[in-house]
Design an enzyme around this catalytic site. Structure first.
Site: not given
Length: 415
Positions: A44, A279
């Site tokens: 999956k 940042y």
């Protein structure tokens, strides 16, 4: 913005190298742990980020007799890729109303049913398809997610048997899922096993004759032989990662991590002390140093929560993410070292060449190794290492994000 395709002779911006030989060896090691049971390879979520079709093929080649997916779309994609019912059974378990039941039935996919609404939709789809659906009944033995509650189990079993008598379904499996198998000694494990025996025993007493009964996930496969029944479902262990540090490291179970994630340094530059990085300037250089720019970020699946803590191997030394991880890039402080632009920065791998592991990144970001590998996005090409993969690679349609590498690493071919 998508990356421009690079000439295959040039270094890739980033790459997730997938070792299919290691995956096959992991399948064999897991089969040795559960010699009396069949093995389902859970692929999956694009095989936990490793690539569903190539990993499924490798797992089947190593002896997996079942493939597991969450969604029906994932299951149907495996069949569309040529993994036929003669090669392997495929099961999917996460359904919502109006799902592609008929398509799954016609593709000979086992579908999981947890409630009467799903059984009703399966019946109608089987009528339209003109053939019986392969149905597995899921019991909620204590996880509290999908699965039928014990109080509702008799009604679900009775309705499924009626549908089987009508020729609309074949009840092929009875199954459940553990909540705490990755926590050694947790009392819920024994309680769930007892409940599973009770619920499967009831169904069999009513006349259900399943092909497989299964509850064991990766941690249970590794540590709870009493849970193996007819089939074990292996997910994270298939990819060479431990389900939990409390259980042990991969090598303790004879497993090897399959994915190695690396990038090519995009810039190396000198800066003075007191220089703010990324940042918010959460990192400021303590003195004159060199910085390396690693061109991957949270858009590629690198967890922003690992800002300031994520480990990277550059030039044979562990470095740490300096400041914030941005969308497409982050910085490491090289401490005055001067690797060439384009030099590899290895974020994680098996760890036997000094590089960090997925578990190291999980610890750095406060999550689990499952999430680290699964979240690596499609912008990072998968490079498959395995001579046996060549035939598949020649025919794959995913040319932009897939590459094949010879075992010795000297030849890379775009496909």
């Amino acid at each position: 913005m998508n990356e421009t395709a690079h000439p295959r002779t040039a270094p890739l911006r980033a790459r997730a190298e997938i070792d299919l030989a290691a995956l096959r060896a992991n399948v064999r090691a897991l089969r040795d742990r559960a010699p009396g049971a069949q093995l389902m390879a859970v692929v999956k979520s694009d095989a936990y980020g490793h690539g569903a079709v190539p990993c499924a093929r490798a797992a089947v080649a190593a002896g997996a007799t079942w493939l597991g997916t969450a969604t029906p779309e994932e299951a149907l994609a495996l069949r569309a890729a040529g993994l036929s019912p003669e090669q392997t059974r495929v099961m999917c378990w996460l359904w919502t109303p109006g799902g592609p039941w008929r398509e799954a039935i016609e593709a000979d996919v086992d579908v999981s049913v947890s409630g009467l609404w799903a059984l009703a939709e399966v019946r109608e789809a089987a009528r339209r398809a003109g053939r019986p659906a392969r149905v597995q009944l899921k019991a909620d033995t204590g996880l509290g997610r999908n699965g039928c509650q014990p109080t509702d189990w008799p009604e679900l079993v009775a309705e499924a048997l009626r549908a089987q008598a009508e020729g609309l379904v074949r009840i092929t499996g009875l199954w459940s899922h553990f909540a705490c198998a990755d926590e050694p000694g947790h009392p819920s494990v024994a309680a769930q096993l007892d409940r599973f025996r009770e619920m499967t025993g009831y169904a069999e007493g009513q006349g259900v004759r399943p092909e497989v009964r299964h509850i064991a996930n990766s941690p249970a496969t590794l540590t709870l032989p009493e849970s193996h029944f007819d089939l074990v479902r292996t997910g994270i262990a298939l990819y060479g990662l431990s389900p939990s540090p409390a259980l042990g490291v991969p090598a303790d179970f004879g497993l090897r991590p399959v994915m190695t994630l690396s990038a090519s340094l995009a810039l190396v530059k000198h800066v003075r002390g007191g220089h703010g990085i990324s940042y918010g300037h959460h990192y400021v250089t303590p003195g004159e140093t060199t910085l390396g720019l690693v061109p991957v970020g949270y858009a590629d699946g690198i967890p922003r929560h690992a800002s300031g803590t994520g480990p990277v191997l550059v030039g044979g030394k562990w470095r740490t993410v300096a400041g914030r991880i941005a969308m497409d890039q982050f910085v490491v402080d090289l401490g005055g070292d001067e690797p060439e632009v384009g030099a590899p920065a290895v974020l994680f791998g098996p760890g036997d060449r000094g590089e960090p592991t997925a578990e190291d990144w999980a610890q750095a970001s406060g999550t689990i190794a499952y999430e680290i590998v699964t979240r690596i996005g499609s912008r990072v090409p998968r490079v498959y290492r395995d001579a046996e993969y060549a035939e598949y690679a020649e025919n794959t349609e995913n040319a932009e994000n897939t590459e094949y590498a010879e075992n010795d690493g000297r030849e890379n071919r775009g496909v």
